[in-house]
Each structure stands twice: as structure tokens, then as C-alpha cells.
Scaffold this active site. Structure first.
Site, PDB file in Angstrom:
ATOM      1  N   ARG A 107      76.441  54.136 -23.424  1.00  0.00           N
ATOM      2  CA  ARG A 107      74.992  53.934 -23.446  1.00  0.00           C
ATOM      3  C   ARG A 107      74.514  53.562 -24.844  1.00  0.00           C
ATOM      4  O   ARG A 107      73.604  52.755 -25.010  1.00  0.00           O
ATOM      5  CB  ARG A 107      74.290  55.203 -22.969  1.00  0.00           C
ATOM      6  N   ASP A 167      71.776  64.221 -14.485  1.00  0.00           N
ATOM      7  CA  ASP A 167      73.035  64.905 -14.774  1.00  0.00           C
ATOM      8  C   ASP A 167      73.019  66.285 -14.118  1.00  0.00           C
ATOM      9  O   ASP A 167      73.996  66.718 -13.511  1.00  0.00           O
ATOM     10  CB  ASP A 167      73.242  65.110 -16.280  1.00  0.00           C
ATOM     11  N   ARG A 170      73.458  66.020 -10.433  1.00  0.00           N
ATOM     12  CA  ARG A 170      74.864  65.756 -10.084  1.00  0.00           C
ATOM     13  C   ARG A 170      75.681  67.034 -10.245  1.00  0.00           C
ATOM     14  O   ARG A 170      76.537  67.353  -9.420  1.00  0.00           O
ATOM     15  CB  ARG A 170      75.439  64.662 -10.998  1.00  0.00           C
ATOM     16  N   HIS A 194      71.661  62.736 -22.572  1.00  0.00           N
ATOM     17  CA  HIS A 194      72.044  62.196 -21.266  1.00  0.00           C
ATOM     18  C   HIS A 194      73.248  61.302 -21.507  1.00  0.00           C
ATOM     19  O   HIS A 194      73.120  60.226 -22.070  1.00  0.00           O
ATOM     20  CB  HIS A 194      70.910  61.388 -20.665  1.00  0.00           C
TER      21      HIS A 194
END
Lengths: 334, 333
Positions: A107, A167, A170, A194
Site C-alpha cells: 500500500r 481488518d 476479517r 491498515h
């Protein structure tokens, strides 16, 4: 000769139409933006939805496709334009614009590309909706939430990054599967950055208030014979895995954004792990955004829950903060 | 040494957990299939969702992406496999598989390509869910619903085509825009063939029971100063327009499928314009499927509402039937 409409309908209330009360704008009509839009529509959270993008054909096509579903929805006005005037008076603006992670790309590599896009987008949003709450989704979300805050001039509580809301979702899904329960009955937070260096707060992980760490003091460490630490690794790897399989992720992030939107629009004061300005907490001295459990209401981030973190967890947050600050100081033209 | 799970949870029930009661399978995880899947999930219609496709990576990725959203959903089991055993015991199977319309391509051109795909799919579905209700979405939907019916051996009430449910929704949306009223309060039925020769039943167009045609007798004709006929033309052109702009249509058809599934799974007996076997009605003599108003419930398409149609409306239905039959009789099934 009176038209059908004039014969059919006798107007009672005159004057201009009332402005929308719960308008949501989604910036960017890629897969993530549209997943956010559809989730928000199907959850009936908005009385007006505006879409903005630079690709005009696609934008119009997406708007028409959603409008054609109006019969099945409770959002009476769906509009779209390249021009930001269409976003005026939004309560919530979801920013998904920007380039997406390529397969294998981290990212952090996306950063400067997306900063340049935001320099165009953010001032326009604020111009037309000076009282809105911004939810930043584009990656790297923590850096871009900082960027958004700087470019917008809004107070910090009105700029939220979707952060580790996904996150954590999940994490709760995977842990709950292993325990044979629904994810909403497993409580656990992933905080911080993140992405690759998110922090799983094992001390808080519980079902019905029963702390898993009390049952298994090794949980989350390398010593743990049940290797629960692997679950956190799976969470970190999830996005890369889905991208490898289908090219991008969209449904889960879309649902998670709709969840945040619901809390904001309905003033619920629910707690969500979202990216907020953490300077002054946990020994962090820089202006960075990291995910902490935040109480969200109609004005944005109402307050932050002071989680009891271990020294190791605090050290990880600080390390993320340093990494993010390192990137942020290198950003040009903020 | 007891595991964390064993310390946390004590299993007390002597019964096996019952299987799903409202399982839905979506065949095909392209844009339409996934839009239908997400709409069905967000409406909380099912306790188990199965996805099937031939593209294994994409299939797995889509299933994972949905599973990661499980915290926000009330469908605890989302499964996917290339193998149809994953679809076993489905109440409703939504078939979106097949090639899609290209820009400018008419639906009838897709036929034989999609028939061949169905010859693989349909028997596999029936093998694992012999009592399911098939909801066919793939185009040309009226022909493919006939094909699915023939290949499945199911009785006519268990094979439904999404038909003009979407065309009617689009018409009502445009009508709502024109009148400043929500589409759900604008009533209109577009029936017949889903596509270029669908039939807007002008006599039934109403708000609060007030027939618009009684206020404007020219409605639907070329003489009409308000040109309501163009509303129907826009409906016919919609799909092509959206395809030209974004490459495909997905959201509206996905929501329309969820709307139909809701009536079936919740046994609502609501009336929808969907594609049903119409031989013997409205002067149609061929074994074809066309959209007419049907009652949908948990045993499928149980009843058909007999519309009073004008002679030219019936003529259009007959003509569609002949066109469809001409294509159908050339198919190798």
C-alpha cells in the site's frame, strides 16, 4: 390543454424542494466505490446519493444502472457528475478515488500517485459540503486520511479513515469460523496501520466477555501450540490473496464502509476501529492517523476508547507512526 | 490438554444442526451473478449462499471477498466450488451463466452459445437440487427459460425467467421521474419478450388506481403530445445504453433478481412480470415463455393473472411467440 400530470396531481406544498438530510457522496466509481454505493443503497442509509468521477461514460453508466433499480430502493435521488456541484450538502463523503494496489504492490507504494489526485478532489468536496464527515478509503488509507485532513482544513474529528474496520471484520470472521460462532459474537480488534503492520490486540479478544488470552496465555505469540497468531497473518494477507484471485477486492470493503456510514448517519455512537489522528496518545508525537477504537456519531469521531495495550503493542503502534511520518514528511506540495 | 475452543465452549446439543432451510445458489460469478448475490445477501434472504462457475480463481476470490463481509451480514454460510455438489439442496438457483450481449448485439444472437453452456449446467443443478426453483437470467432470457425447462425436466411452475421484471422496473422509474412520484407508487406492466419487442400495457398504467390512459387517451400512440411512447422506447434502449457507457449492466438486474427471490423464499405470492410458459394464453399456440403477471411463492410460479389486452397488444405477444418459436425449433437440445 392540461397534461396528464396536471390532471392527475394537485400540488399542495409549494416552494423549492427541501434539501436532502442524509446525502451521501461516493467519489470514485471503480469497483470499491460502487460496492460502497450499492451497500449504502441496499441498507437504505441515504435519501440522496451522488457519484463523482473523471471517467464520464462509466460514471453515467453506473448512475443509470443504479437508477434503474430505484423501484427496489428507498433512495429517491441518485445523481452523478464530473462537476462537484452535484455533491453539495452531503453529510458523508466516501473517498475511494485513486489508483489501486497492483498484485504484489504494498500500500505504501501507492502514496504519491494518490496524493496528487487528492489535491484536486478534497478542496472541491469541502467547497460544496463544508459540514460533511469524510470517510477516506483509498490506500494507503492512514497516510491518505492525513493528507485529506491537511487538504480539507476540517477539524480532525470530521476526517475518518476506513482503517482497520475491515481488518477487524476479517479477523472476527476467521476467528469466529474457528470457534464455530457468528462473527458478531466474537469480539476482537485489530488496530494501528491498515495493512502489513496492523496490531492484533489479543488481550481484548473475547466471546461473551471470556478472554481467550486468559484461557490460553500464549495466544498471539510464537510459543502458542495452537498458533492463533496465524489468524492475524491471514488477515494481513487477505487483500493480497483476493487481489491475486479476482483482481481486486470490493464487497467486504463496501460492506464495512456502509457499516461506518450507518453509525454516522444514525448517530449511533457505536465503537469502530477507524483511522483517527492519534498524536498525543500512546507516546506518539507526530501528526499521524492510525486506527483506534473510536466512538462514532453524527459529528464524526466523538471520542476514542483508551484500550489497555501491552508495551509490545504500544511499541508496534509507535513504529507504525514513525514509518507513516517518514512517508508523510516526504510528500510534496501538501 | 484442552484447546482454547474446548475451554471456552461446551457443546450440549445431542442433535445435528439442521441444514440450510433457504439456500440460494448463483451460477455464474460475473457482474450480474455477483450483483444478484450481493443484493440477496444485503436483503438477508438466505441462510446459505453457494456460488458456482468454471473460472476457479475468480470464483474463489469472490467467495472470499463476500465471506470477509460476514460480520455485516446475516448469511452464515457462503460456499463456492466448480463442482456442483456445493449447490446441493438449494431452494432457488439463479442462472446467470453464459455469454453476455456485446455493444449493439441483440439478445437473440447469443442463443446457441448459451444453449451449449446450459446443456452442461442445468442437469448438474437438478442432480443436486431436484426440487429447486430455477430462476433464469441469462439472455435471451425467454428462450433460455424454455431451454432450462426442457433440459431440467422440472414442472412448469419451477422454471421462471427474470423476464420483464427489470423492464417494468425501468418503466416505473422513468414514469416516476416524469410525475415526481416514487416508482413503487407508479404502476405499469411491461410484458411479453424481454427485449426489443416488449409490450407496455398502457391501459394498466396508473397511480392510485387512476388510469393515466383515461386522462390521456392518446397515451402510447404516435399522436400523443406528451410522447409517453418514448418512455417505453427508453426502456428498450436502456440496456444498450448502459452497456455502451460502462460495458455491461449489473446493479438493476441484480436488485430485480433479489426482488423475485424475496417473493419466492418468503412465500409472498406477490405478482411480478416474469417469463412463464404461455401456450394457450393470449392466442399463443407455441411452447414459448413470455412475461406475464405471475404469482410467486415458495413452490414457484403458481398462478398467472390474465390481463385484458387490446387486440394489437395480443398481436404483439403472438408475434413474439412466433419469433421465439422460430429460433427455438432450430436449437439442438
Amino acid at each position: 390543454m392540461a397534461s396528464v400530470m396536471e390532471k392527475l396531481i394537485t400540488p399542495l406544498a409549494s416552494g423549492p424542494a427541501e434539501p436532502p438530510r442524509n446525502k451521501v457522496t461516493v467519489v470514485g466509481v471503480g469497483q470499491v466505490g460502487m460496492a460502497c454505493a450499492v451497500s449504502i443503497l441496499l441498507r437504505e442509509l441515504a435519501d440522496e446519493l451522488a457519484l463523482v468521477d473523471v471517467v464520464e461514460d462509466r460514471l453515467k453508466g453506473e448512475m443509470l444502472d443504479l437508477q434503474h433499480g430505484s423501484l427496489f430502493l428507498k433512495t429517491p435521488k441518485i445523481v452523478a457528475d464530473k462537476d462537484y456541484s452535484v455533491t453539495a450538502n452531503s453529510r458523508i463523503v466516501v473517498v475511494t478515488a485513486g489508483v489501486r494496489q497492483q498484485e504484489g504492490e504494498s500500500r505504501l507504494n501507492l502514496v504519491q500517485r494518490n496524493v496528487n489526485i487528492f489535491k484536486h478532489i478534497i478542496p472541491q468536496i469541502v467547497k460544496y459540503s463544508p459540514d460533511c464527515t469524510l470517510i477516506v478509503v483509498s490506500n494507503p488509507v492512514d497516510v491518505l486520511t492525513y493528507v485529506t485532513w491537511k487538504l480539507s482544513g476540517l477539524p480532525k474529528h470530521r476526517v475518518i479513515g476506513s482503517g482497520t474496520n475491515l481488518d477487524s471484520a476479517r479477523f472476527r470472521h476467521i476467528m469466529a469460523e474457528k470457534l464455530g460462532i457468528h462473527s458478531s459474537s466474537f469480539n476482537g480488534y485489530i488496530l494501528g496501520e491498515h495493512g502489513d503492520s496492523s496490531v492484533a490486540v489479543w488481550s481484548g479478544a473475547n466471546v461473551a466477555g471470556v478472554s481467550l488470552q486468559k484461557l490460553n496465555p500464549d495466544i498471539g505469540t510464537d510459543k502458542d501450540s495452537e498458533n492463533w497468531k496465524k489468524v492475524h497473518k491471514e488477515v494481513v494477507d487477505s487483500a493480497y490473496e483476493v487481489i491475486k484471485l479476482k483482481g481486486y477486492t470490493n464487497w467486504a470493503i463496501g460492506l464495512s464502509v456502509a457499516d461506518l456510514t450507518e453509525t454516522l448517519v444514525k448517530n449511533l455512537s457505536r465503537v469502530h476501529p477507524v483511522s483517527t489522528m492519534v498524536k498525543g496518545m500512546y507516546g506518539i508525537c507526530d501528526e499521524v492517523y492510525l486506527s483506534l477504537p473510536c466512538v462514532l456519531n453524527s459529528s464524526g469521531v466523538g471520542s476514542v476508547i483508551n484500550m489497555t495495550l501491552t508495551d509490545d503493542e504500544i511499541a508496534q503502534l509507535k513504529k507504525s507512526a514513525d514509518t507513516l511520518w517518514g512517508i508523510q514528511t516526504d510528500l510534496k506540495d501538501l | 490438554m484442552a484447546s482454547t475452543k474446548e475451554k471456552l465452549i461446551t457443546h450440549v446439543s445431542k442433535e445435528e444442526a439442521t441444514g440450510s432451510t433457504n439456500k440460494v445458489t448463483v451460477v455464474g460469478v460475473g457482474m450480474v451473478g455477483m450483483a444478484a448475490a450481493v443484493s440477496i445477501l444485503l436483503k438477508g434472504l438466505t441462510d446459505e449462499l453457494a456460488l458456482v462457475d468454471v473460472m476457479e480463481d475468480k470464483l474463489k476470490g469472490e467467495a472470499m471477498d463476500l465471506q470477509h463481509g460476514s460480520l455485516f451480514l446475516k448469511t452464515h454460510k457462503i460456499v463456492a466450488d466448480k463442482d456442483y455438489s456445493v449447490t446441493a439442496n438449494s431452494k432457488v438457483v439463479v442462472v446467470t451463466a453464459g455469454a453476455r450481449q456485446q455493444e449493439g448485439e441483440s439478445r437473440l444472437n447469443l442463443v446457441q452459445r448459451n444453449v451449449n453452456i446450459f446443456k452442461f449446467i442445468i442437469p448438474n443443478i437438478i442432480k443436486y437440487s431436484p426440487n429447486c426453483i430455477l430462476l433464469v437470467v441469462s439472455n435471451p432470457v425467454d428462450i433460455l427459460t424454455y431451454v432450462a425447462w426442457k433440459l431440467s425436466g422440472l414442472p412448469r411452475n419451477r422454471v421462471i425467467g427474470s423476464g420483464t421484471n427489470l423492464d417494468s422496473a425501468r418503466f416505473r422509474q422513468l414514469m416516476g421521474e416524469k410525475l415526481g412520484i416514487h416508482p413503487s407508487s407508479c404502476h405499469a406492466w411491461v410484458i411479453g419478450e424481454h427485449g426489443d419487442s416488449s409490450v407496455p400495457v398502457w391501459s394498466g398504467v396508473n397511480v392510485a388506481g387512476v388510469s393515466l390512459q383515461s386522462l390521456n387517451p392518446d397515451m402510447g400512440t404516435d399522436k400523443d403530445k406528451e410522447d409517453w411512447k418514448s418512455v417505453h422506447k427508453m426502456v428498450v434502449d436502456s440496456a444498450y445504453e448502459v452497456i455502451k457507457l460502462k460495458g455491461y449492466t449489473s446493479w438493476a438486474i441484480g436488485m430485480s433478481v433479489a426482488n423475485l427471490c424475496e417473493s419466492i423464499l418468503r412465500n409472498l405470492r406477490r405478482c411480478h412480470p416474469v417469463s412463464a410458459l404461455v401456450k394457450g394464453m393470449h392466442g399463443v399456440n407455441e411452447e414459448v415463455f413470455l412475461s406475464v403477471p405471475c404469482l410467486l411463492g415458495n413452490s414457484g410460479l403458481t398462478d398467472i393473472v390474465q390481463m385484458t389486452l387490446k387486440s394489437d397488444e395480443e398481436k404483439q405477444l403472438k408475434k413474439s411467440a412466433e419469433t421465439l418459436w422460430a429460433v427455438q425449433k432450430e436449437l439442438t437440445l
